[in-house]
Design a protein around this motif. Structure first.
Motif, short mmCIF file in Angstrom:
data_model
loop_
_atom_site.label_atom_id
_atom_site.label_comp_id
_atom_site.label_asym_id
_atom_site.label_seq_id
_atom_site.Cartn_x
_atom_site.Cartn_y
_atom_site.Cartn_z
N VAL A 1 -48.33 -35.34 -54.92
CA VAL A 1 -47.86 -34.28 -54.05
C VAL A 1 -47.92 -32.97 -54.82
CG1 VAL A 1 -45.42 -34.62 -54.65
CG2 VAL A 1 -45.99 -33.51 -52.50
N LEU A 2 -48.28 -31.92 -54.15
CA LEU A 2 -48.26 -30.57 -54.73
C LEU A 2 -47.15 -29.83 -54.00
CD1 LEU A 2 -49.65 -28.54 -56.64
CD2 LEU A 2 -51.13 -27.91 -54.72
N LEU A 3 -46.07 -29.54 -54.73
CA LEU A 3 -44.92 -28.90 -54.09
C LEU A 3 -45.23 -27.44 -53.76
CD1 LEU A 3 -42.03 -30.40 -56.24
CD2 LEU A 3 -42.98 -31.23 -54.08
N ARG A 4 -44.44 -26.89 -52.86
CA ARG A 4 -44.65 -25.52 -52.38
C ARG A 4 -44.76 -24.52 -53.52
NH1 ARG A 4 -41.07 -24.83 -47.98
NH2 ARG A 4 -42.87 -25.52 -46.82
N ASP A 5 -43.95 -24.71 -54.58
CA ASP A 5 -43.97 -23.76 -55.71
C ASP A 5 -45.11 -24.04 -56.70
OD1 ASP A 5 -43.17 -26.02 -57.10
OD2 ASP A 5 -41.24 -25.20 -57.73
N GLY A 6 -45.97 -25.00 -56.38
CA GLY A 6 -47.10 -25.32 -57.23
C GLY A 6 -46.86 -26.44 -58.22
N THR A 7 -45.65 -26.99 -58.23
CA THR A 7 -45.34 -28.10 -59.14
C THR A 7 -46.09 -29.35 -58.70
OG1 THR A 7 -43.14 -27.22 -59.55
CG2 THR A 7 -43.50 -29.55 -60.08
N PRO A 8 -46.90 -29.94 -59.60
CA PRO A 8 -47.61 -31.17 -59.26
C PRO A 8 -46.77 -32.40 -59.66
CG PRO A 8 -48.43 -30.32 -61.34
CD PRO A 8 -47.35 -29.37 -60.88
N LEU A 9 -46.74 -33.40 -58.80
CA LEU A 9 -46.11 -34.68 -59.10
C LEU A 9 -47.11 -35.77 -58.76
CD1 LEU A 9 -42.61 -34.12 -57.40
CD2 LEU A 9 -43.16 -33.84 -59.83
N LYS A 10 -47.14 -36.82 -59.57
CA LYS A 10 -48.08 -37.91 -59.29
C LYS A 10 -47.58 -39.20 -59.91
CE LYS A 10 -51.02 -36.67 -63.23
NZ LYS A 10 -50.63 -37.70 -64.15
N GLN B 1 -40.82 -32.59 -49.92
CA GLN B 1 -40.59 -31.29 -50.54
C GLN B 1 -40.03 -31.39 -51.95
OE1 GLN B 1 -38.24 -29.10 -47.73
NE2 GLN B 1 -39.94 -28.89 -46.32
N ASP B 2 -39.73 -32.61 -52.42
CA ASP B 2 -39.24 -32.80 -53.79
C ASP B 2 -39.39 -34.27 -54.16
OD1 ASP B 2 -37.04 -34.17 -52.60
OD2 ASP B 2 -35.85 -32.33 -52.59
N ARG B 3 -39.05 -34.59 -55.40
CA ARG B 3 -39.24 -35.96 -55.89
C ARG B 3 -38.39 -36.96 -55.11
NH1 ARG B 3 -41.68 -39.27 -59.96
NH2 ARG B 3 -41.16 -41.28 -59.08
N ALA B 4 -37.19 -36.56 -54.70
CA ALA B 4 -36.33 -37.46 -53.93
C ALA B 4 -36.99 -37.84 -52.60
CB ALA B 4 -34.97 -36.81 -53.69
N GLU B 5 -37.64 -36.88 -51.96
CA GLU B 5 -38.33 -37.17 -50.70
C GLU B 5 -39.56 -38.04 -50.92
OE1 GLU B 5 -38.97 -33.72 -48.25
OE2 GLU B 5 -36.82 -33.31 -48.11
N VAL B 6 -40.23 -37.87 -52.05
CA VAL B 6 -41.35 -38.77 -52.40
C VAL B 6 -40.82 -40.19 -52.55
CG1 VAL B 6 -43.04 -39.37 -54.18
CG2 VAL B 6 -42.77 -36.98 -53.49
N ASP B 7 -39.72 -40.34 -53.28
CA ASP B 7 -39.12 -41.67 -53.48
C ASP B 7 -38.72 -42.29 -52.14
OD1 ASP B 7 -39.54 -41.45 -56.20
OD2 ASP B 7 -37.48 -40.81 -56.62
N ASP B 8 -38.15 -41.48 -51.25
CA ASP B 8 -37.78 -41.97 -49.92
C ASP B 8 -39.01 -42.41 -49.13
OD1 ASP B 8 -35.11 -41.43 -50.47
OD2 ASP B 8 -35.07 -39.56 -49.30
N PHE B 9 -40.10 -41.62 -49.24
CA PHE B 9 -41.34 -41.97 -48.55
C PHE B 9 -41.88 -43.31 -49.06
CE2 PHE B 9 -45.86 -42.10 -47.86
CZ PHE B 9 -45.99 -41.63 -46.56
N LEU C 1 -52.97 -28.16 -49.99
CA LEU C 1 -52.00 -28.84 -49.14
C LEU C 1 -50.72 -29.03 -49.95
CD1 LEU C 1 -51.28 -30.23 -46.50
CD2 LEU C 1 -52.31 -32.32 -47.41
N ARG C 2 -49.65 -28.41 -49.48
CA ARG C 2 -48.38 -28.42 -50.21
C ARG C 2 -47.32 -29.18 -49.44
NH1 ARG C 2 -48.54 -24.02 -54.57
NH2 ARG C 2 -50.74 -23.53 -54.45
N ASP C 3 -46.37 -29.73 -50.20
CA ASP C 3 -45.24 -30.47 -49.62
C ASP C 3 -45.69 -31.63 -48.74
OD1 ASP C 3 -43.52 -28.80 -50.96
OD2 ASP C 3 -43.01 -27.58 -49.22
N HIS C 4 -46.77 -32.28 -49.12
CA HIS C 4 -47.30 -33.42 -48.37
C HIS C 4 -47.74 -34.49 -49.38
CE1 HIS C 4 -48.84 -34.81 -44.42
NE2 HIS C 4 -49.55 -35.60 -45.21
N VAL C 5 -47.06 -35.61 -49.37
CA VAL C 5 -47.41 -36.69 -50.30
C VAL C 5 -48.51 -37.55 -49.67
CG1 VAL C 5 -45.59 -38.27 -49.45
CG2 VAL C 5 -46.51 -38.56 -51.76
N ILE C 6 -49.47 -37.91 -50.49
CA ILE C 6 -50.52 -38.85 -50.07
C ILE C 6 -50.47 -40.05 -51.00
CG2 ILE C 6 -53.00 -39.26 -49.82
CD1 ILE C 6 -53.33 -36.40 -48.94
N VAL C 7 -50.46 -41.24 -50.39
CA VAL C 7 -50.40 -42.51 -51.12
C VAL C 7 -51.66 -43.30 -50.81
CG1 VAL C 7 -49.12 -44.66 -51.48
CG2 VAL C 7 -47.88 -42.56 -50.88
#
Length: 118
Positions: free
Chosen positions: A51-60, A23-31, A81-87
């Motif tokens: 990951v595409l966060l719930r509010d529409g913020t893209p992180l990659k 749900q955020d960058r910290a959780e991506v880092d943990d994953f 698909l939101r709040d789901h990181v794919i690696v």
């Protein structure tokens, strides 16, 4: 965490795909940290993610595979698909794949999305 290993092989390179909630960058880092506890993934050449966060913020992150994170992100946006990181993980096999590497990233993400456990 879901993993599909050995999804694609081409000219010595092998790809796998993993994913889970973030749900955020910290959780991506943990994953990513949890994924890399598996020594095989820690030694991979590239662990690209998006990951595409719930509010529409893209992180990659491309992890040295320029443009691969954007490919994953586009597919997440299309699937909404939101709040789901794919690696997508790649173990380099010694031969350059050119544009085929993007097709392999797409194939991995497509298989992950079609696997149905989301």
């Amino acid at each position: 965490m879901r993993q599909l290993k050995g999804v694609v092989s081409d000219r010595g390179s092998t790809y796998a795909v993993s994913g889970g909630m973030a749900q955020d960058r910290a959780e991506v880092d943990d994953f990513l940290k949890a994924l890399k506890k598996d020594k095989k993934f820690a030694r991979a050449t590239h662990n690209t993610w998006a990951v595409l966060l719930r509010d529409g913020t893209p992180l990659k992150g491309d992890d040295g595979e320029a443009g691969a994170g954007q490919v994953i992100l586009r597919m997440l946006e299309r699937a909404d698909l939101r709040d789901h990181v794919i690696v997508v993980t790649r173990w380099y096999g010694g031969k350059k794949l050119g544009g085929d590497r993007f097709r392999h990233v797409q194939d991995c993400v497509r298989l992950y999305l079609e696997d149905g456990a989301i």
